[in-house]
Design an enzyme around this catalytic site. Structure first.
Site, PDB file in Angstrom:
ATOM      1  CG  LEU A 100     -56.812  -5.616  94.441  1.00  0.00           C
ATOM      2  CD1 LEU A 100     -57.689  -5.597  95.683  1.00  0.00           C
ATOM      3  CD2 LEU A 100     -57.250  -6.726  93.503  1.00  0.00           C
ATOM      4  CG  ASP A 101     -57.639  -2.472  87.820  1.00  0.00           C
ATOM      5  OD1 ASP A 101     -56.396  -2.460  87.798  1.00  0.00           O
ATOM      6  OD2 ASP A 101     -58.337  -3.076  86.984  1.00  0.00           O
ATOM      7  CE  LYS A 102     -59.524   6.787  91.877  1.00  0.00           C
ATOM      8  NZ  LYS A 102     -59.320   8.105  91.216  1.00  0.00           N
TER       9      LYS A 102
END
Length: 242
Positions: A100-102
């Site tokens: 999952l992206d930041k």
């Protein structure tokens, strides 16, 4: 197997924590207090901690509600990682399943079960992943239809058909069955919109509990583990707008 590793794998704490417990006399093997962390444990041995029987866990599974601002990695010299959120857990053999992206929140599975992770991420399995998507602009019906049919995100093939459910003018639930780089953000860009908030709600049969706060985690139940394994063996249906 060493006694301290057995206790770690049984969820009693980190290696340093369980060594302290052992030194304090909290652990017993076959009814006898054992203070040697390197004591060898066999399959037939009965191990207790403060009188409570423990069982060895070859694989461990944790459901984490990833908050925004941390990265999905096992280690990083500059950024805080999701593994640092698992306080009190020995994470040395654990890893996040997928990424999952930041700035993305939501469900993240962390385990040491490489086979299950491979099946969940395999492009051939087409495991469903559902996201709550908040957009910068209102979503038109045409845009929803295009997302459902699959859109060109600049690769050789368009995205696979998706399930799209409108919640409000600027919120949708989007279920995809791929894991391309920044896929949802690129899909919304393909229909002339922009993601301003993204949260993963489910992966396969695993759902993010509504009462699990961001940054919180818990172990998976036996039923959740069984359903996850079975879900990777079943064919997936076509997707559509709801």
């Amino acid at each position: 197997m060493r006694l301290d590793k057995f206790l770690c794998d049984a969820g009693a704490g980190t290696r340093s924590e369980v060594k302290q417990l052992i030194r304090k006399g909290a652990a017993a093997v076959n009814g006898e207090v054992e203070k040697a962390a390197d004591r060898k444990i066999e399959e037939y041995d009965k191990v207790t901690l403060y009188g409570r029987a423990l069982s060895y866990q070859k694989f461990r599974y944790y459901l984490l509600h990833k908050p925004s601002g941390v990265i999905t990695a096992t280690a990083d010299k500059r950024e805080r990682t999701v593994m640092e959120l698992l306080q009190g857990i020995d994470v040395r053999d654990l890893f996040p399943v997928g990424r999952l992206d930041k700035d993305t929140e939501g469900l993240l599975l962390i385990t040491n079960d490489g086979e299950l992770a491979h099946r969940l991420l395999s492009p051939r399995k087409h495991v469903d992943k559902t996201y709550l998507v908040r957009t910068k602009l209102p979503m038109s019906e045409e845009a929803l239809e295009r997302l459902a049919e699959g859109v060109d995100i600049g690769e050789e093939k368009p995205t696979l058909p998706a399930t799209v459910k409108r919640l409000t003018a600027t919120e949708i639930e989007l279920t995809i069955r791929e894991g391309r780089f920044h896929q949802i953000k690129r899909m919304l860009s393909a229909v002339d919109n922009e993601v301003v908030y993204l949260k993963r709600l489910s992966m396969g049969t695993l759902r993010l509990p509504t009462d699990l706060q961001a940054g919180g985690f818990r172990e998976l139940t036996e039923e959740e583990i069984r359903e996850l394994r079975e879900s990777t063996c079943k064919p997936q249906n076509e997707r559509k707008v709801q």
